[in-house]
Design a protein around this motif. Sequence first.
Motif, PDB file in Angstrom:
ATOM      1  N   ILE A 121      42.104 -42.238 -46.576  1.00 26.21           N
ATOM      2  CA  ILE A 121      43.525 -41.920 -46.465  1.00 26.21           C
ATOM      3  C   ILE A 121      44.318 -43.211 -46.569  1.00 26.21           C
ATOM      4  CG2 ILE A 121      45.336 -40.995 -44.976  1.00 26.21           C
ATOM      5  CD1 ILE A 121      43.332 -39.044 -43.846  1.00 26.21           C
ATOM      6  N   LYS A 122      45.185 -43.274 -47.558  1.00 25.95           N
ATOM      7  CA  LYS A 122      46.019 -44.450 -47.780  1.00 25.95           C
ATOM      8  C   LYS A 122      47.455 -44.114 -47.354  1.00 25.95           C
ATOM      9  CE  LYS A 122      44.086 -47.383 -49.682  1.00 25.95           C
ATOM     10  NZ  LYS A 122      43.055 -48.365 -49.243  1.00 25.95           N
ATOM     11  N   PHE A 130      49.284 -40.556 -48.016  1.00 29.41           N
ATOM     12  CA  PHE A 130      50.267 -40.028 -47.075  1.00 29.41           C
ATOM     13  C   PHE A 130      51.400 -41.021 -46.852  1.00 29.41           C
ATOM     14  CE2 PHE A 130      46.916 -37.354 -44.577  1.00 29.41           C
ATOM     15  CZ  PHE A 130      46.903 -36.418 -45.600  1.00 29.41           C
ATOM     16  N   GLY A 131      52.518 -40.511 -46.360  1.00 27.12           N
ATOM     17  CA  GLY A 131      53.621 -41.371 -45.963  1.00 27.12           C
ATOM     18  C   GLY A 131      53.330 -42.048 -44.637  1.00 27.12           C
ATOM     19  N   ALA A 132      54.174 -43.013 -44.304  1.00 24.92           N
ATOM     20  CA  ALA A 132      53.957 -43.822 -43.100  1.00 24.92           C
ATOM     21  C   ALA A 132      53.947 -42.977 -41.834  1.00 24.92           C
ATOM     22  CB  ALA A 132      55.038 -44.892 -43.002  1.00 24.92           C
ATOM     23  N   GLY A 178      49.170 -40.742 -37.487  1.00 26.96           N
ATOM     24  CA  GLY A 178      48.434 -40.028 -36.454  1.00 26.96           C
ATOM     25  C   GLY A 178      47.536 -38.930 -36.987  1.00 26.96           C
ATOM     26  N   TYR A 179      47.621 -38.666 -38.275  1.00 25.08           N
ATOM     27  CA  TYR A 179      46.846 -37.589 -38.879  1.00 25.08           C
ATOM     28  C   TYR A 179      45.525 -38.079 -39.481  1.00 25.08           C
ATOM     29  CZ  TYR A 179      47.582 -32.642 -39.993  1.00 25.08           C
ATOM     30  OH  TYR A 179      47.545 -31.281 -39.995  1.00 25.08           O
TER      31      TYR A 179
END
Length: 581
Positions: free
Chosen positions: A380-381, A353-355, A359-360
């Motif tokens: 999750i990276k 995921f992007g920065a 929160g996800y």
Amino acid sequence: MNLFTDLRALVIDALNTMVAEGALPDGLDFKNVAVEPPRDAAHGDMATNAAMVLAKPAKMKPRDIAETLAAKLADDPRITVAEVAGPGFLNLRLDASVWQGLVKTVLEAGTDYGRSTMGQGVKVNVEYVSANPTGPLHVGHTRGAVFGDALCSLLDYAGYDVTREYYINDGGAQVDVLARSVYLRYLEAHGQEVAFEDGTYPGEYLVEVGEALKAKVGDAYVDQPEDVWLAETREFATEAMMDLIRADLKALGVEMDVFYSEKSLYGTGQIEAALETLENKGLIYEGVLEPPKGKKPEDWEPREQTLFKSTEHGDDVDRPVKKSDGSWTYFAPDIAYHYDKVSRGFDALIDVFGADHGGYVKRMKAAVSALSGGEVPLDIKLTQLVRLFKNGEPFKMSKRAGTFITLRDVVDQVGPDVTRFHMLTRKNDAPLDFDFDKVLEQSKDNPVFYVQYAHARVCSVLRKATEAGIAIDDATLSAADLTKLGHEAEIEVAKKLAEWPRLVEIAGRTHEPHRVAFYLYELASDLHALWNRGNDLPELRFVQEGDVATSQAKIALARSVAVVISAGLGILGVTPVEEMR
């Protein structure tokens, strides 16, 4: 093929012998016994913590265990010194023949040297990029694409069964905005003046799409209400954007195995089925959430919603899956999508995921844990932002204004190889500076250049040897008299080669492909250092005039460096060069 694994097996055998002889008690667990490089290279070639981790369960002093173990290990011809240090660490020095033999191992295995079976065929799904199909990929997506793709290659090299997947976010309101934006370009193609308002996308990349829509439907949509053209324009625009995205990814050397449409989850019962699975586990309920922490928004009011009890699986708060008006939240289709991944039989999931998705993380991990009964791990990276510089000045981008730097802009300026390598010169969760000038700089400070230069130097040695009539095929080099590699500088290069298989497994286990880039820079540095010492010491030069046997031994070492660099660059998706231009 992993020297550290081989030496650990030797340590375990010695410990088992000690148990059989009564020097250690029965029933000890050796799983935490490690053999690794010492913190200080001056202490030896390898070190083991065996005595330290076994002392407490064995109810013995660490030094007593270490001294007995040292005596056992010293009997092996590969070990010249087994020395107890401090409270019970055991440092090992290996015979030069071990490092010389390693060169032969590398040449015989080729780029499979370091390839691991650690993954044991575990099925891993890696989802990455997954940008909204509303425009071309920008430089932020580039980092996620490079990281995800290199991670997939690394996992494949480490023995996992990897699927590369792109999740098309074509189910949300942003695709309606795309359709309206394309419609404006369509009207423009018919000669009308238009204004981009209400958050529509003004980027010029939609001009061709509007013209293509005109070519397809003529004037059928001109001045027609939305209900006439929105659905078909949405589908047309989405496919056009995905064609553009696929082309961008291909320019970067990224090819996906699966493109999965979010829209396919709607109206097919898949969202309902996923939530029913959670409901059957007692994890779906009707409730009212607490107001957001901190200052309560003025428009906040308590509303009953359908909630997922994510706190039972590690989340901070429970999460809504259906709004009070009966529509799905963004989280609901994401739950269904991951349920589909679990249902497809993957043993592990990785999302890149992007920065802005920090929160996800907890809620998505909670969902997968609940859906799989804790059987399928999700990692999750997050990839942090890329800061662009040009001519030493920060380069701003704005997607809304249509003036952002695209992936294709970057690739066209510096090439895919430079782009990919530089994107991996920082850990994924650290910000990265991308200076269009510095990434092309030919200096030690530019890791892309420095690694490629090392490979090119080896290729120049091979060309020079060929011109001198020296046989340099790998079979000949691996059969060379490698005992001629006796200088400390040569042994140091061989020691660095020995670290490669261990590095692959560590990087694969931690999902950190940047470790490969760091290692390649270190290996290149050792090769350059050896080369430079040869300028002062003729006996270290790779081609020794009038001495074919010594030349072949030294060239074998250089060639083995090129083999490992080639393997590492292959994981990063970078093509090694044979000469610098």
